[in-house]
Design a protein around this motif. Sequence first.
Motif, PDB file in Angstrom:
ATOM      1  N   ARG A  38     -29.296 -53.187 -55.444  1.00  0.00           N
ATOM      2  CA  ARG A  38     -29.624 -54.549 -55.748  1.00  0.00           C
ATOM      3  C   ARG A  38     -28.396 -55.245 -56.338  1.00  0.00           C
ATOM      4  N   ILE A  39     -27.503 -54.755 -56.995  1.00  0.00           N
ATOM      5  CA  ILE A  39     -26.321 -55.292 -57.542  1.00  0.00           C
ATOM      6  C   ILE A  39     -25.557 -55.146 -56.606  1.00  0.00           C
ATOM      7  N   VAL A  40     -24.826 -54.249 -56.153  1.00  0.00           N
ATOM      8  CA  VAL A  40     -23.645 -54.121 -55.181  1.00  0.00           C
ATOM      9  C   VAL A  40     -24.144 -54.472 -53.645  1.00  0.00           C
ATOM     10  N   GLY A  41     -25.205 -54.330 -53.451  1.00  0.00           N
ATOM     11  CA  GLY A  41     -25.528 -54.668 -52.076  1.00  0.00           C
ATOM     12  C   GLY A  41     -25.420 -53.559 -50.896  1.00  0.00           C
ATOM     13  N   PHE A  42     -25.269 -52.460 -51.305  1.00  0.00           N
ATOM     14  CA  PHE A  42     -25.169 -51.256 -50.308  1.00  0.00           C
ATOM     15  C   PHE A  42     -26.590 -51.166 -49.458  1.00  0.00           C
ATOM     16  N   PRO A  43     -26.319 -50.860 -48.310  1.00  0.00           N
ATOM     17  CA  PRO A  43     -27.574 -50.037 -47.643  1.00  0.00           C
ATOM     18  C   PRO A  43     -28.123 -48.905 -48.279  1.00  0.00           C
ATOM     19  N   PRO A  44     -29.475 -48.424 -48.078  1.00  0.00           N
ATOM     20  CA  PRO A  44     -30.106 -47.532 -48.865  1.00  0.00           C
ATOM     21  C   PRO A  44     -29.435 -46.062 -48.576  1.00  0.00           C
ATOM     22  N   TYR A  45     -29.145 -45.868 -47.267  1.00  0.00           N
ATOM     23  CA  TYR A  45     -28.425 -44.443 -47.000  1.00  0.00           C
ATOM     24  C   TYR A  45     -27.220 -44.161 -47.717  1.00  0.00           C
ATOM     25  N   LEU A  46     -26.323 -45.195 -47.945  1.00  0.00           N
ATOM     26  CA  LEU A  46     -25.101 -45.168 -48.577  1.00  0.00           C
ATOM     27  C   LEU A  46     -25.153 -45.111 -49.963  1.00  0.00           C
ATOM     28  N   SER A  47     -26.170 -45.957 -50.566  1.00  0.00           N
ATOM     29  CA  SER A  47     -26.531 -45.903 -51.996  1.00  0.00           C
ATOM     30  C   SER A  47     -26.912 -44.449 -52.508  1.00  0.00           C
ATOM     31  N   LYS A  48     -27.690 -43.647 -51.595  1.00  0.00           N
ATOM     32  CA  LYS A  48     -27.916 -42.591 -51.928  1.00  0.00           C
ATOM     33  C   LYS A  48     -27.060 -41.483 -51.852  1.00  0.00           C
ATOM     34  N   ILE A  49     -26.046 -41.547 -51.021  1.00  0.00           N
ATOM     35  CA  ILE A  49     -25.052 -40.739 -51.049  1.00  0.00           C
ATOM     36  C   ILE A  49     -24.075 -40.894 -52.003  1.00  0.00           C
ATOM     37  N   LEU A  50     -23.829 -41.941 -52.514  1.00  0.00           N
ATOM     38  CA  LEU A  50     -22.934 -42.247 -53.537  1.00  0.00           C
ATOM     39  C   LEU A  50     -23.392 -41.716 -54.776  1.00  0.00           C
ATOM     40  N   THR A  51     -24.858 -41.954 -55.102  1.00  0.00           N
ATOM     41  CA  THR A  51     -25.522 -41.539 -56.192  1.00  0.00           C
ATOM     42  C   THR A  51     -25.718 -40.027 -56.359  1.00  0.00           C
ATOM     43  N   GLU A  52     -25.878 -39.398 -55.196  1.00  0.00           N
ATOM     44  CA  GLU A  52     -25.806 -37.869 -55.169  1.00  0.00           C
ATOM     45  C   GLU A  52     -24.601 -37.045 -55.414  1.00  0.00           C
ATOM     46  N   LEU A  53     -23.437 -37.765 -55.174  1.00  0.00           N
ATOM     47  CA  LEU A  53     -22.279 -37.375 -55.291  1.00  0.00           C
ATOM     48  C   LEU A  53     -21.965 -37.495 -56.834  1.00  0.00           C
ATOM     49  N   LEU A  54     -22.103 -38.666 -57.507  1.00  0.00           N
ATOM     50  CA  LEU A  54     -22.159 -38.916 -58.860  1.00  0.00           C
ATOM     51  C   LEU A  54     -22.503 -37.805 -59.901  1.00  0.00           C
TER      52      LEU A  54
END
Length: 367
Positions: free
Chosen positions: A321-337
């Motif tokens: 919502r804020i950064v504007g990344f697509p869902p697939y990329l957002s999910k990968i970044l979230t899981e890595l963190l």
Amino acid sequence: MKEYNSSFLKEATRYVVIPAFQPPEQLVNLVHDITAAGYEVLIVNDGSSSEFDAMWDILKSKATVIHHSVNRGKGAALKTAFQYLSDNISDTGLIVTMDADGQHLPKDMEAVIETAAANEHSLVLGVRQFDKTVPARSRFGNKITRAVFSAVSKARVSDTQTGLRAFDHSLLDFMLQIPGERYEYEMNMLLQCDNHGISMLERPIDTVYLDRQNSLSHFNAIKDSIRIYRTIFKFASISLLSFAIDYVAFLVLASLTAAIPYHFIISNIVARTLSATVNYTLNKNTVFHKKKSVTQTLPQYVLLAFGILIANSIFLSFFTRIVGFPPYLSKILTELLLFIISFLVQSLIIFKSKDFTSQANEEVKHA
């Protein structure tokens, strides 16, 4: 050899355990030096060929020699020796393990024993200095295992592959319960000690190799490395499987619920619940070996999963919502963190067994 002032060291019987497979002739001299200093020696012939029969005939006059009919591995040989001590010696005192290839000096063996005598309920490691005099494959192998061990434990060990180790009789039964039959047993010993709250101490020793290639070592770089890292591979594989389930389920649900408000968050919750169930079940039964009951671990895991779920949703909303990344990329970044947090909490809190020495003390009180 030097005599130490520790009363425990003087009073306790000291057993030197040497697993041997096709050993060099130096083993005879090593055993002579050890027994001359007043130590009991227990050798396990791990399926050596018949050409070594003459050596065993010489050694059995100075040491107890146990024979494996076939080669079963270093871990199996060590546990055969430990079982013999447990079954036949009422008070084994101090136990030290040494390699049969001449890499360990008697003076270093005594230094390790001295440290073990002064630190009961501890595992003492004789650690080598990995400078350029050490064969390249040994330096490389130790760097890899040291990095892997540091990644999955809270302990820091500078020489994970050392065969010179000492401990007192209180840890003998514990050593027999550690899984592993070959070189992976020594890595598992470190992991289990770390997981059970058993302190691991280091004592610097001389680095001795008879040749630059360390040709007397029976370590198979591929097969034995796979065995050593098996537990770590299991955790990584389960984590990857759980991530795949979470990731695929999230994308499918997000597509199916696109018309529903907050469909990203709802899809993430459902996908996370499914993958967490798989992750918990597999980790408990295959990686951490049921160290605690479900009634102990499940509430803790649910709390962890709930906390990660909240953090997961927050990060996911932030990226989409804020950064504007697509869902697939957002999910990968979230899981890595969040992956490292999940692993640390599981290994150090949820599936961490009760401190071994505390458990032993409780058993003595109730005996």
